[in-house]
Design a protein around this motif. Sequence first.
Motif, PDB file in Angstrom:
ATOM      1  N   CYS A 106      39.178 -18.618  15.773  1.00 41.24           N
ATOM      2  CA  CYS A 106      38.671 -17.560  14.901  1.00 41.24           C
ATOM      3  C   CYS A 106      38.923 -17.894  13.437  1.00 41.24           C
ATOM      4  CB  CYS A 106      39.333 -16.233  15.276  1.00 41.24           C
ATOM      5  SG  CYS A 106      38.748 -14.814  14.324  1.00 41.24           S
ATOM      6  N   ALA A 107      40.155 -18.320  13.140  1.00 42.12           N
ATOM      7  CA  ALA A 107      40.519 -18.658  11.764  1.00 42.12           C
ATOM      8  C   ALA A 107      39.732 -19.863  11.260  1.00 42.12           C
ATOM      9  CB  ALA A 107      42.016 -18.934  11.675  1.00 42.12           C
ATOM     10  N   ALA A 108      39.604 -20.884  12.104  1.00 40.55           N
ATOM     11  CA  ALA A 108      38.926 -22.104  11.676  1.00 40.55           C
ATOM     12  C   ALA A 108      37.449 -21.861  11.426  1.00 40.55           C
ATOM     13  CB  ALA A 108      39.111 -23.197  12.722  1.00 40.55           C
ATOM     14  N   VAL A 109      36.800 -21.100  12.290  1.00 39.58           N
ATOM     15  CA  VAL A 109      35.378 -20.791  12.090  1.00 39.58           C
ATOM     16  C   VAL A 109      35.190 -19.979  10.811  1.00 39.58           C
ATOM     17  CG1 VAL A 109      33.437 -19.446  13.003  1.00 39.58           C
ATOM     18  CG2 VAL A 109      34.711 -20.967  14.508  1.00 39.58           C
ATOM     19  N   ALA A 110      36.071 -19.007  10.590  1.00 44.73           N
ATOM     20  CA  ALA A 110      35.972 -18.172   9.385  1.00 44.73           C
ATOM     21  C   ALA A 110      36.148 -18.997   8.114  1.00 44.73           C
ATOM     22  CB  ALA A 110      37.012 -17.065   9.441  1.00 44.73           C
ATOM     23  N   THR A 111      37.139 -19.882   8.116  1.00 40.28           N
ATOM     24  CA  THR A 111      37.373 -20.689   6.922  1.00 40.28           C
ATOM     25  C   THR A 111      36.227 -21.671   6.682  1.00 40.28           C
ATOM     26  OG1 THR A 111      38.763 -22.175   8.253  1.00 40.28           O
ATOM     27  CG2 THR A 111      39.889 -20.502   6.957  1.00 40.28           C
ATOM     28  N   CYS A 112      35.656 -22.208   7.736  1.00 47.89           N
ATOM     29  CA  CYS A 112      34.507 -23.114   7.586  1.00 47.89           C
ATOM     30  C   CYS A 112      33.308 -22.375   7.017  1.00 47.89           C
ATOM     31  CB  CYS A 112      34.140 -23.741   8.933  1.00 47.89           C
ATOM     32  SG  CYS A 112      35.303 -24.989   9.529  1.00 47.89           S
ATOM     33  N   LEU A 146      34.053 -26.933  12.416  1.00 47.12           N
ATOM     34  CA  LEU A 146      32.980 -26.919  11.428  1.00 47.12           C
ATOM     35  C   LEU A 146      31.619 -26.949  12.119  1.00 47.12           C
ATOM     36  CD1 LEU A 146      31.982 -27.060   8.504  1.00 47.12           C
ATOM     37  CD2 LEU A 146      32.196 -29.554   8.636  1.00 47.12           C
ATOM     38  N   ARG A 147      31.483 -27.800  13.132  1.00 47.02           N
ATOM     39  CA  ARG A 147      30.228 -27.863  13.883  1.00 47.02           C
ATOM     40  C   ARG A 147      29.936 -26.535  14.582  1.00 47.02           C
ATOM     41  NH1 ARG A 147      28.823 -33.595  15.843  1.00 47.02           N
ATOM     42  NH2 ARG A 147      30.056 -34.947  14.486  1.00 47.02           N
ATOM     43  N   ILE A 148      30.971 -25.932  15.151  1.00 45.69           N
ATOM     44  CA  ILE A 148      30.800 -24.650  15.834  1.00 45.69           C
ATOM     45  C   ILE A 148      30.351 -23.573  14.845  1.00 45.69           C
ATOM     46  CG2 ILE A 148      32.085 -22.767  16.935  1.00 45.69           C
ATOM     47  CD1 ILE A 148      33.711 -24.996  18.377  1.00 45.69           C
ATOM     48  N   SER A 149      30.975 -23.540  13.670  1.00 43.03           N
ATOM     49  CA  SER A 149      30.627 -22.519  12.677  1.00 43.03           C
ATOM     50  C   SER A 149      29.174 -22.648  12.240  1.00 43.03           C
ATOM     51  CB  SER A 149      31.567 -22.620  11.464  1.00 43.03           C
ATOM     52  OG  SER A 149      31.269 -23.747  10.660  1.00 43.03           O
ATOM     53  N   ARG A 150      28.695 -23.860  12.135  1.00 38.07           N
ATOM     54  CA  ARG A 150      27.304 -24.055  11.718  1.00 38.07           C
ATOM     55  C   ARG A 150      26.325 -23.786  12.852  1.00 38.07           C
ATOM     56  NH1 ARG A 150      28.299 -29.355   7.751  1.00 38.07           N
ATOM     57  NH2 ARG A 150      29.211 -28.115   6.044  1.00 38.07           N
TER      58      ARG A 150
END
Length: 245
Positions: free
Chosen positions: A20-26, A229-233
């Motif tokens: 959750c945190a990593a997707v949000a920051t990306c 990063l790939r997941i967030s995009r």
Amino acid sequence: MGEVISVISGKGGTGKTTLCAAVATCMAADGMRVLCIDADIGLRNLDIALGMTEQPIIAFTDVIHGHYSLQDATEHSQLPGLFLFTAPVRENDALVDAEGFGRMLEQARKEFDYCLIDAPAGIGSGFRLATRYADRCIVVSTPDPASMRDASCAADLLSLDGKEEMLLVVNRVAPKLFSRMELTVDDIMDGVGLPLLGLIPEDNAVMLAAAQGDALILSDDGGAAEACLRISRRLRGIAMPLMKL
């Protein structure tokens, strides 16, 4: 209108909060305006994964009760556009005003591009609160059988609640272990019964970033950070291949 995404897991220890945190920051690093809500009442730790432990943060219940507004969310010191409301330390999640939570999220859709909710593990009342008003849900599982079974149960429950937009993230993937277990990603997708959003490798950088009080993408740019990063995009509809492991 923005989108509300709930990040859930059937059991604890899957790395749901880290994702959750990593997707949000990306997303914030890509210029999105993002609100994170830690919905894990009594066991909050999203601030650690975001690298925001030194900042004063308001509980989302104080917004529901009218003591504060969305404009009072704490902004990340290094990532402009990323905001956080934490969970209260002492409150019965079953007594949280669900309709008030829904009204808060409806307002968040108007003011943010994305609102990411870090749901508590399991399928109790906190799970119901975190997913009730979500537009999409990300189910996080590790490759072990217990985690996959619990992820499948969580997905089935969401389906019974009328949720159709659900995606799977497989975390802590160790390719050599996969081979020894004679397990494939297709096996996990079939076991959980959800389409795959992304794969995240086992990566010591995740624990090191948390220990140093940093967001993952601010301390590393490969491994799990790249996967997130790939997941967030992909969540935003940008064509990105799955991480090769």
